[in-house]
Write an enzyme that holds these catalytic residues in place. Structure first.
Site, PDB file in Angstrom:
ATOM      1  N   ASN A 250       0.815  -1.217   0.000  1.00 25.83           N
ATOM      2  CA  ASN A 250       0.000   0.000   0.000  1.00 25.83           C
ATOM      3  C   ASN A 250       0.849   1.268   0.000  1.00 25.83           C
ATOM      4  O   ASN A 250       0.745   2.112   0.889  1.00 25.83           O
ATOM      5  CB  ASN A 250      -0.949  -0.011   1.206  1.00 25.83           C
ATOM      6  CG  ASN A 250      -2.263   0.695   0.902  1.00 25.83           C
ATOM      7  OD1 ASN A 250      -2.462   1.229  -0.179  1.00 25.83           O
ATOM      8  ND2 ASN A 250      -3.154   0.685   1.867  1.00 25.83           N
TER       9      ASN A 250
ATOM     10  N   ASP B  83      -9.046  -2.485   0.236  1.00 25.50           N
ATOM     11  CA  ASP B  83      -9.046  -2.954   1.622  1.00 25.50           C
ATOM     12  C   ASP B  83     -10.096  -4.042   1.828  1.00 25.50           C
ATOM     13  O   ASP B  83      -9.852  -5.048   2.522  1.00 25.50           O
ATOM     14  CB  ASP B  83      -9.335  -1.793   2.579  1.00 25.50           C
ATOM     15  CG  ASP B  83      -8.367  -0.636   2.409  1.00 25.50           C
ATOM     16  OD1 ASP B  83      -7.207  -0.877   2.040  1.00 25.50           O
ATOM     17  OD2 ASP B  83      -8.789   0.515   2.633  1.00 25.50           O
TER      18      ASP B  83
END
Length: 306
Positions: free
Chosen positions: A164, A257
């Protein structure tokens, strides 16, 4: 084992409504993943968000929100005088942009006490963290976190990680690469996103990403690629997993996510990586059809079971 934990920063979220009216919520990449995991992995598993918290009214309400939704904070410290980070979302169509106020957030101190952090991760079935978790920490605290994760793994905990990459959180790309490479050495399951990996490492294809991460010793990798096919690399094997196309997404916040949370929930349930990716794509597609980072639990469950 006593369930699942994710590590990171859950911020106050201001999302635009009509005019100058804003809605207050709670979100952050690893918390969004835990929200999905908690909804889909079953209430028999403990679920904890490992961080550091303030003692202000907003922090107290945040912890109460967690508790109301079956999420604890394990042994996370509550720090006198500290407060949570804050961000605001503005939308152009379904695409979002963010403005942050997080420089002095309590979560930046989540690894200041090694013994407390280790206790929070002790005897877990699964622990998940991200590159954002790494980025908010000072280098010395980052080293404490990675040792705690490695120790948990040595005692049988499965470790999952999403790199990320967010450039604005790092002093430079070299620092990000060094920290993420160190993290990958502690990981069983990696869940990178190809455009992020391309930006940070110069990977030309998802296959390049999978091969590089495999060299770190990671046996299970899912390279997400937005609306394109994801690549599953599982102990040397390769398989594509097509994304679910949504013609008119409402809000793309939290899609990756939620994919991660659904994938991990499916793996905990015994699905193969290919089966888990199919479920994760369905959940991500459902999430981008509702507003906000935290989709309603019934929406998550319906997509997961479809």
């Amino acid at each position: 084992m006593r369930g699942i934990a994710t590590i990171g920063e859950c911020m106050l979220e201001l999302s635009g409504q009509s005019g100058e009216t804003w809605r207050l919520g709670y979100a952050g990449d690893t918390f969004n993943t835990l929200w999905t995991l908690r909804a889909l992995a079953g209430t028999e598993r403990d679920a904890d968000y490992v961080s550091a918290y303030g003692d202000d009214p907003f922090s107290e309400r945040q912890i109460a929100f967690f508790r109301e939704n079956g999420i604890g904070i394990a042994e996370s410290p509550v720090i006198a005088g500290a407060r949570p980070g804050l961000y605001a979302i503005t939308l152009t169509g379904a695409e979002r942009s963010f403005t942050y106020w997080r420089a002095d957030a309590a979560a930046r101190q989540l690894a200041r006490d090694p013994a407390t952090l280790a206790k929070s991760l002790e005897n877990r079935e699964l622990v998940y963290f991200s590159g954002i978790t790494l980025a908010i920490l000072e280098p010395s605290d980052r080293a404490v976190l990675l040792e705690a994760v490695a120790e948990a793994r040595r005692h049988g905990t499965h470790i999952a990680f999403d790199p990320n990459y967010r450039p604005r959180l790092w002093p430079d790309a070299a620092a990000a690469r060094a920290a993420i490479d160190q993290a990958l050495a502690t990981v069983d399951i990696a869940l990178p996103t190809f455009p992020d990996e391309q930006a940070l490492y110069g990977d030309q294809t998802p296959e390049d990403t999978a091969m590089r991460i495999e060299r770190s010793g990671v046996g299970e990798i899912v390279v997400k690629n937005g609306e394109e096919t994801a690549l599953i690399a599982h102990y040397g094997g390769r398989q594509g997993s097509p994304a679910v196309n949504v013609a008119t997404p409402v809000d793309t916040t939290g899609a990756g996510d939620s994919f991660n949370g659904a994938y991990l929930a499916a793996r905990l349930a015994g699905d193969t990586p290919a089966e888990a990716a199919v479920r994760a794509h369905r959940v991500a597609a459902a999430v981008i059809q509702v507003r906000g980072a935290l989709a309603p639990v019934d929406v998550l469950k319906m997509a997961f079971r479809a």
